[in-house]
Scaffold this motif. Structure first.
Motif, mmCIF file in Angstrom:
data_model
loop_
_atom_site.group_PDB
_atom_site.id
_atom_site.type_symbol
_atom_site.label_atom_id
_atom_site.label_comp_id
_atom_site.label_asym_id
_atom_site.label_seq_id
_atom_site.Cartn_x
_atom_site.Cartn_y
_atom_site.Cartn_z
ATOM 1 N N UNK A 235 0.838 -1.190 0.000
ATOM 2 C CA UNK A 235 0.000 0.000 0.000
ATOM 3 C C UNK A 235 0.873 1.241 0.000
ATOM 4 N N UNK A 236 0.943 1.953 -1.130
ATOM 5 C CA UNK A 236 1.755 3.173 -1.180
ATOM 6 C C UNK A 236 1.283 4.188 -0.150
ATOM 7 N N UNK A 237 2.251 4.881 0.463
ATOM 8 C CA UNK A 237 1.942 5.787 1.558
ATOM 9 C C UNK A 237 2.090 7.248 1.139
ATOM 10 N N UNK A 238 1.119 8.060 1.562
ATOM 11 C CA UNK A 238 1.218 9.498 1.407
ATOM 12 C C UNK A 238 1.046 9.990 -0.015
ATOM 13 N N UNK A 239 1.250 11.283 -0.176
ATOM 14 C CA UNK A 239 1.059 11.936 -1.467
ATOM 15 C C UNK A 239 2.010 11.402 -2.526
ATOM 16 N N UNK A 240 3.231 11.054 -2.106
ATOM 17 C CA UNK A 240 4.236 10.608 -3.080
ATOM 18 C C UNK A 240 4.241 9.097 -3.304
ATOM 19 N N UNK A 241 3.446 8.362 -2.533
ATOM 20 C CA UNK A 241 3.352 6.915 -2.758
ATOM 21 C C UNK A 241 4.549 6.118 -2.291
ATOM 22 N N UNK A 242 5.149 6.534 -1.187
ATOM 23 C CA UNK A 242 6.326 5.844 -0.664
ATOM 24 C C UNK A 242 6.029 4.407 -0.267
ATOM 25 N N UNK A 243 7.036 3.563 -0.364
ATOM 26 C CA UNK A 243 7.007 2.207 0.141
ATOM 27 C C UNK A 243 7.967 2.151 1.328
ATOM 28 N N UNK A 244 7.868 1.103 2.133
ATOM 29 C CA UNK A 244 8.847 0.917 3.205
ATOM 30 C C UNK A 244 10.224 0.729 2.587
ATOM 31 N N UNK A 245 11.231 1.283 3.240
ATOM 32 C CA UNK A 245 12.580 1.169 2.709
ATOM 33 C C UNK A 245 13.584 1.040 3.841
ATOM 34 N N UNK A 246 14.710 0.472 3.500
ATOM 35 C CA UNK A 246 15.781 0.253 4.466
ATOM 36 C C UNK A 246 16.596 1.535 4.623
ATOM 37 N N UNK A 247 16.769 1.969 5.872
ATOM 38 C CA UNK A 247 17.501 3.202 6.140
ATOM 39 C C UNK A 247 18.977 2.899 6.396
ATOM 40 N N UNK A 248 19.830 3.736 5.825
ATOM 41 C CA UNK A 248 21.269 3.545 5.946
ATOM 42 C C UNK A 248 21.829 4.362 7.100
ATOM 43 N N UNK A 249 22.699 3.762 7.914
ATOM 44 C CA UNK A 249 23.342 4.542 8.982
ATOM 45 C C UNK A 249 24.233 5.650 8.428
ATOM 46 N N UNK A 250 24.644 5.532 7.169
ATOM 47 C CA UNK A 250 25.488 6.551 6.563
ATOM 48 C C UNK A 250 24.709 7.831 6.250
ATOM 49 N N UNK A 251 23.388 7.774 6.386
ATOM 50 C CA UNK A 251 22.553 8.965 6.222
ATOM 51 C C UNK A 251 22.186 9.590 7.569
ATOM 52 N N UNK A 252 22.695 9.026 8.640
ATOM 53 C CA UNK A 252 22.423 9.522 9.989
ATOM 54 C C UNK A 252 23.681 10.193 10.530
ATOM 55 N N UNK A 253 23.584 11.466 10.851
ATOM 56 C CA UNK A 253 24.751 12.232 11.276
ATOM 57 C C UNK A 253 25.436 11.625 12.496
ATOM 58 N N UNK A 254 24.667 11.074 13.412
ATOM 59 C CA UNK A 254 25.236 10.517 14.635
ATOM 60 C C UNK A 254 25.763 9.096 14.461
ATOM 61 N N UNK A 255 25.349 8.422 13.388
ATOM 62 C CA UNK A 255 25.725 7.030 13.179
ATOM 63 C C UNK A 255 26.791 6.841 12.101
ATOM 64 N N UNK A 256 26.858 7.762 11.165
ATOM 65 C CA UNK A 256 27.737 7.595 10.007
ATOM 66 C C UNK A 256 29.211 7.418 10.371
#
Length: 332
Positions: A235-256
């Protein structure tokens, strides 16, 4: 394909530095762990003894399976392409959820192109399910569809949102064009894993890293390409139709920084090259401190025109150019 962080224009600079530090690539194992479209690995496909590529995103994995995983000429591939080009439009998931005229009213594609994407993707899926095509053909056709669809997408190069009005390039009918790969005879491996997990199970000589630079997750920026690649039910979510996705620690300032240090510590490679620019969330001083822990360190840089996928007033970084850093490590 329009791609954030693509190293197409920088590939000559990067490979020249690799060859400067590693003269005999023909006898080496090369690995690229955040491969994206696999530009660097594709440039080295016929040069290194063994190529290892990896990316966690489904659309990227499909591209890598074709451009790197496929090595030998595929007989009669034009025959399959012709059949797909002759298909009648079909109102499926992409049309209904992501095309103008669909029930969700998300205009990532025109109605006509959305229906052609559905028709082609459903046919490729059917051929695979009925074992009418082998894996090499499947990934070549899937890559061809992904790249052909991207050329007529009604976006500002990424899929975080669609444009309010259909732009000229998106009005053109989808042209299914085959994604030809370069033939080779070396050993290749293609993975779809988190880089920090995969690093525990591989080894080699030259490791190239191109991790995400900022907080924008690739799974969100390219969610629609993942949906075409997977063609699953959700089920696409929101106006843009997002799907669940895997988040990368390299996109997190405290985790990268911790993720990078962990990766370098585990890397069983003598030479490590990492691309990162001056707009990245890890400060250059922090990267230098991390690299210097593990051996001889060197820094090279080049100036290039930055990628712009949005309006100037919406961007944190408003300069027209940016510095691309190449961090070079010879491990102890």
């Amino acid at each position: 394909m329009n791609y954030i962080g693509s190293k197409h224009k920088l590939s000559a600079f990067i490979i020249a530095q690799m060859k400067k530090h590693v003269p005999s690539l023909a006898q080496k194992t090369f690995a690229e762990l955040f491969a994206g479209t696999g530009i660097i690995a594709r440039r080295l496909k016929k040069e290194a003894k063994k190529i290892i590529v990896n990316d966690v995103e489904p659309y990227s994995y499909a591209l890598l399976k074709n451009y790197i995983g496929n090595q030998q000429l595929i007989p009669d591939i034009d025959h399959y392409a012709e059949k797909l080009q002759e298909l009648a439009p079909q109102k499926g998931f992409i049309f209904e959820q992501y095309s103008a005229g669909g029930k969700a009213e998300r205009q990532y594609f025109t109605a006509e192109n959305g229906q052609m994407i559905d028709a082609i993707r459903l046919t490729i899926k059917e051929w695979k399910g009925q074992k009418m095509i082998e894996e090499d053909i499947y990934y070549m056709l899937l890559t061809s569809l992904l790249e052909s669809a991207d050329k007529v997408a009604n976006t500002a190069s990424v899929y975080g949102a669609y444009l309010k009005h259909i732009k000229k390039s998106a009005q053109k009918p989808l042209c299914f064009s085959l994604a030809y790969f370069e033939e080779s005879n070396n050993e290749v491996q293609v993975f779809q894993q988190e880089a920090n997990q995969l690093i525990n199970t591989i080894q080699g000589d030259v490791l190239y890293l191109d991790p995400p630079y900022n907080a924008r997750q690739y799974g969100a920026n390219y969610h629609l390409l993942n949906t075409i690649a997977l063609y699953d039910s959700f089920q696409p979510q929101g106006k843009t139709g997002l799907r669940d996705y895997q988040k990368s620690p390299y996109c997190q300032k405290n985790e990268a920084p911790q993720a990078l240090e962990d990766l370098l510590q585990k890397a069983d490679f003598e030479h490590v090259f990492m691309s990162y620019n001056n707009e990245g969330i890890i400060p250059i001083e922090t990267i230098q401190q991390i690299f210097k822990q593990f051996g001889k360190y060197e820094l090279q840089q080049v100036t290039y025109q930055r990628f712009k996928a949005d309006k100037d007033q919406n961007r944190t970084h408003k300069s027209q150019s940016t510095y691309e850093y190449l961090h070079i490590l010879t491990k102890k």
